[in-house]
Design a protein around this motif. Structure first.
Motif, PDB file in Angstrom:
ATOM      1  N   ALA A 209      42.133  47.207  32.093  1.00  0.00           N
ATOM      2  CA  ALA A 209      43.297  46.397  31.729  1.00  0.00           C
ATOM      3  C   ALA A 209      42.929  45.254  30.794  1.00  0.00           C
ATOM      4  CB  ALA A 209      43.958  45.846  32.988  1.00  0.00           C
ATOM      5  N   GLY A 210      41.641  44.971  30.664  1.00  0.00           N
ATOM      6  CA  GLY A 210      41.199  43.881  29.801  1.00  0.00           C
ATOM      7  C   GLY A 210      40.972  42.573  30.520  1.00  0.00           C
ATOM      8  N   CYS A 211      40.980  42.607  31.867  1.00  0.00           N
ATOM      9  CA  CYS A 211      40.730  41.386  32.651  1.00  0.00           C
ATOM     10  C   CYS A 211      39.232  41.090  32.693  1.00  0.00           C
ATOM     11  CB  CYS A 211      41.225  41.553  34.088  1.00  0.00           C
ATOM     12  SG  CYS A 211      42.993  41.849  34.265  1.00  0.00           S
ATOM     13  N   LYS A 212      38.895  39.823  32.929  1.00  0.00           N
ATOM     14  CA  LYS A 212      37.529  39.483  33.289  1.00  0.00           C
ATOM     15  C   LYS A 212      37.307  40.012  34.711  1.00  0.00           C
ATOM     16  CE  LYS A 212      36.870  36.910  29.566  1.00  0.00           C
ATOM     17  NZ  LYS A 212      38.200  37.016  28.955  1.00  0.00           N
ATOM     18  N   VAL A 213      36.114  40.446  35.026  1.00  0.00           N
ATOM     19  CA  VAL A 213      35.871  41.073  36.327  1.00  0.00           C
ATOM     20  C   VAL A 213      34.706  40.412  37.060  1.00  0.00           C
ATOM     21  CG1 VAL A 213      35.416  43.220  37.559  1.00  0.00           C
ATOM     22  CG2 VAL A 213      36.717  43.275  35.422  1.00  0.00           C
ATOM     23  N   LEU A 214      34.988  39.966  38.263  1.00  0.00           N
ATOM     24  CA  LEU A 214      33.989  39.419  39.177  1.00  0.00           C
ATOM     25  C   LEU A 214      33.875  40.362  40.365  1.00  0.00           C
ATOM     26  CD1 LEU A 214      32.209  37.252  40.586  1.00  0.00           C
ATOM     27  CD2 LEU A 214      34.330  36.141  41.319  1.00  0.00           C
ATOM     28  N   MET A 215      32.689  40.832  40.641  1.00  0.00           N
ATOM     29  CA  MET A 215      32.477  41.697  41.798  1.00  0.00           C
ATOM     30  C   MET A 215      31.826  40.931  42.927  1.00  0.00           C
ATOM     31  SD  MET A 215      30.306  45.254  42.217  1.00  0.00           S
ATOM     32  CE  MET A 215      30.497  46.243  43.726  1.00  0.00           C
ATOM     33  N   ILE A 216      32.411  41.069  44.118  1.00  0.00           N
ATOM     34  CA  ILE A 216      31.783  40.575  45.346  1.00  0.00           C
ATOM     35  C   ILE A 216      31.514  41.826  46.185  1.00  0.00           C
ATOM     36  CG2 ILE A 216      31.981  39.101  47.372  1.00  0.00           C
ATOM     37  CD1 ILE A 216      33.979  37.399  45.861  1.00  0.00           C
TER      38      ILE A 216
ATOM     39  N   VAL B 230      53.592  50.963  40.459  1.00  0.00           N
ATOM     40  CA  VAL B 230      53.338  51.505  39.118  1.00  0.00           C
ATOM     41  C   VAL B 230      53.134  53.013  39.202  1.00  0.00           C
ATOM     42  CG1 VAL B 230      52.337  49.354  38.265  1.00  0.00           C
ATOM     43  CG2 VAL B 230      50.849  51.071  39.306  1.00  0.00           C
ATOM     44  N   GLU B 231      53.117  53.643  38.045  1.00  0.00           N
ATOM     45  CA  GLU B 231      52.997  55.111  38.012  1.00  0.00           C
ATOM     46  C   GLU B 231      51.625  55.570  38.461  1.00  0.00           C
ATOM     47  OE1 GLU B 231      53.429  58.853  34.847  1.00  0.00           O
ATOM     48  OE2 GLU B 231      53.962  56.808  34.238  1.00  0.00           O
ATOM     49  N   ARG B 232      50.587  54.888  37.979  1.00  0.00           N
ATOM     50  CA  ARG B 232      49.225  55.295  38.292  1.00  0.00           C
ATOM     51  C   ARG B 232      48.472  54.152  38.970  1.00  0.00           C
ATOM     52  NH1 ARG B 232      46.645  57.154  32.722  1.00  0.00           N
ATOM     53  NH2 ARG B 232      47.128  54.952  32.303  1.00  0.00           N
ATOM     54  N   GLY B 233      47.853  54.473  40.096  1.00  0.00           N
ATOM     55  CA  GLY B 233      47.091  53.454  40.808  1.00  0.00           C
ATOM     56  C   GLY B 233      45.668  53.353  40.292  1.00  0.00           C
ATOM     57  N   LYS B 234      44.860  52.569  40.984  1.00  0.00           N
ATOM     58  CA  LYS B 234      43.451  52.441  40.640  1.00  0.00           C
ATOM     59  C   LYS B 234      42.789  53.821  40.744  1.00  0.00           C
ATOM     60  CE  LYS B 234      43.336  47.769  42.642  1.00  0.00           C
ATOM     61  NZ  LYS B 234      42.693  46.869  43.627  1.00  0.00           N
ATOM     62  N   PRO B 235      41.893  54.192  39.850  1.00  0.00           N
ATOM     63  CA  PRO B 235      41.122  53.395  38.897  1.00  0.00           C
ATOM     64  C   PRO B 235      41.787  53.197  37.531  1.00  0.00           C
ATOM     65  CG  PRO B 235      40.301  55.629  38.881  1.00  0.00           C
ATOM     66  CD  PRO B 235      41.384  55.579  39.928  1.00  0.00           C
ATOM     67  N   PHE B 236      43.023  53.639  37.363  1.00  0.00           N
ATOM     68  CA  PHE B 236      43.713  53.416  36.095  1.00  0.00           C
ATOM     69  C   PHE B 236      44.135  51.952  35.983  1.00  0.00           C
ATOM     70  CE2 PHE B 236      44.095  57.913  36.955  1.00  0.00           C
ATOM     71  CZ  PHE B 236      43.745  58.470  35.730  1.00  0.00           C
ATOM     72  N   PRO B 237      44.335  51.441  34.785  1.00  0.00           N
ATOM     73  CA  PRO B 237      44.588  50.007  34.589  1.00  0.00           C
ATOM     74  C   PRO B 237      46.011  49.547  34.881  1.00  0.00           C
ATOM     75  CG  PRO B 237      44.550  51.113  32.469  1.00  0.00           C
ATOM     76  CD  PRO B 237      44.140  52.144  33.493  1.00  0.00           C
ATOM     77  N   ASP B 238      46.916  50.483  35.182  1.00  0.00           N
ATOM     78  CA  ASP B 238      48.341  50.159  35.282  1.00  0.00           C
ATOM     79  C   ASP B 238      48.657  48.984  36.209  1.00  0.00           C
ATOM     80  OD1 ASP B 238      47.815  52.799  34.356  1.00  0.00           O
ATOM     81  OD2 ASP B 238      49.896  53.364  34.714  1.00  0.00           O
ATOM     82  N   VAL B 239      48.056  48.969  37.396  1.00  0.00           N
ATOM     83  CA  VAL B 239      48.416  47.956  38.382  1.00  0.00           C
ATOM     84  C   VAL B 239      47.980  46.561  37.925  1.00  0.00           C
ATOM     85  CG1 VAL B 239      46.324  48.220  39.798  1.00  0.00           C
ATOM     86  CG2 VAL B 239      48.465  47.427  40.855  1.00  0.00           C
ATOM     87  N   TYR B 240      46.844  46.463  37.246  1.00  0.00           N
ATOM     88  CA  TYR B 240      46.409  45.160  36.737  1.00  0.00           C
ATOM     89  C   TYR B 240      47.232  44.730  35.521  1.00  0.00           C
ATOM     90  CZ  TYR B 240      42.584  44.180  39.895  1.00  0.00           C
ATOM     91  OH  TYR B 240      41.849  43.840  41.019  1.00  0.00           O
ATOM     92  N   LEU B 241      47.593  45.676  34.683  1.00  0.00           N
ATOM     93  CA  LEU B 241      48.462  45.342  33.555  1.00  0.00           C
ATOM     94  C   LEU B 241      49.814  44.835  34.055  1.00  0.00           C
ATOM     95  CD1 LEU B 241      47.659  48.348  31.190  1.00  0.00           C
ATOM     96  CD2 LEU B 241      47.068  45.937  30.811  1.00  0.00           C
TER      97      LEU B 241
END
Length: 231
Positions: free
Chosen positions: A178-185, A138-149
Motif C-alpha cells: 500500500a506504500g505505508c512505512k512498516v514497523l515489525m514487532i 474490502v474486496e481483497r484481504g491481506k496480503p493484498f494492499p486493499d485494506v491498508y489503502l
C-alpha cells in the motif's frame, strides 16, 4: 513525517496468534490432517478467499478449508471465553503516548468486524482508536494492499505518512504494498531476508513505537530510537 499509526490486531495488539496456530493444528488433526505449527503460521492474516485454494492445492481436495476454519474458530472462541483475551505488553502506554503526541491511530485487521469489536472491547482499548478497519470491508484481504489503502483513505492520509505496525508476513506484504512505512514487532516468527526487504524497521515491543514515530525522519533518528532497527 509520520502522522498516523495503523496497528494490526492479532499478534500485535492482542496475544491471540499463539491460539490461532494451536487451534488450526487441532482442527486439522480432527479432520485427519497433520498440520504443523510452522504450516499453521501461514494462515496468519491470510484472507480465506486466497487461503482456501492454496491449501486445497497443497493438501488435496479433501482438505475442507472452510469447515476446518470454522472448527478452529469454535475452539478458539471457547478458549477465549474461558480465559479471556490478553493484551500485548505496552499497548496502553504506547497508545497514551501517541495520543499526547497528537498522532492518530487505527486498527487494520484481517479479523471480521464482530470479533474485532469483541476483542478490543474485552481488552478495554476499543475506544482508543480513531478508526477500526477490517479486511471484510474490502474486496481483497491481506496480503493484498486493499485494506491498508482503505484505512489510509478513511484516515484522510497518504500511505507514505502512515506507519503500519505488524507482526506477520502477510500483513507486512499488505502494508508495504500500500506504500505505508512498516514497523515489525515479531510475535511467532522472526523476519527472514525476503521479509526484511518489505520492512523499514524492527522493534521488540509496542513500548518503542512512540519514540520511533517521534524520531522518524530525523538524521540517525531511527538508530537512536532503537538499536535493533534495520534500514
Amino acid at each position: 513525517m509520520i502522522r498516523t499509526v495503523l496497528f494490526d490486531m492479532d499478534g500485535t495488539l492482542i496475544d491471540t496468534e499463539k491460539y490461532l496456530t494451536r487451534f488450526w493444528v487441532q482442527a486439522a488433526k480432527e479432520a485427519g490432517f497433520a498440520l504443523t505449527i510452522e504450516e499453521a503460521c501461514q494462515f496468519r492474516s491470510f484472507a480465506s478467499t486466497y487461503a482456501a485454494p492454496y491449501f486445497a492445492e497443497k493438501y488435496g481436495a479433501g482438505f475442507d478449508y472452510m469447515a476446518i476454519r470454522e472448527r478452529r474458530k469454535e475452539l478458539m472462541k471457547q478458549h477465549l471465553e474461558k480465559y479471556g483475551v490478553e493484551k500485548k505488553a505496552g499497548v496502553d502506554e504506547a497508545l497514551a503516548s501517541l495520543r499526547k503526541m497528537h498522532i492518530r491511530t487505527a486498527v487494520v485487521t484481517a479479523t471480521d468486524e464482530e470479533r474485532t469489536r469483541v476483542y478490543l472491547q474485552q481488552t478495554g482499548i476499543y475506544d482508543l482508536f480513531d478508526e477500526i478497519v477490517c479486511a471484510t470491508m474490502v474486496e481483497r484481504g491481506k496480503p493484498f494492499p486493499d485494506v491498508y489503502l482503505y484505512a489510509c483513505r478513511k484516515m484522510g492520509e497518504k500511505p507514505e505518512d502512515c506507519l503500519a505496525v505488524e507482526d506477520a508476513p502477510n500483513g507486512i506484504y499488505s502494508a508495504h504494498g500500500a506504500g505505508c512505512k512498516v514497523l515489525m514487532i515479531p510475535d511467532l516468527t522472526e523476519p527472514d531476508e525476503d521479509l526484511m526487504e518489505h520492512i523499514d524497521c524492527v522493534a521488540e515491543s509496542l513500548l518503542e513505537v512512540p519514540e520511533i514515530v517521534k524520531n522518524w525522519g530525523k538524521e540517525n533518528g531511527l538508530e537512536a530510537a532503537n538499536g535493533k532497527i534495520e534500514n
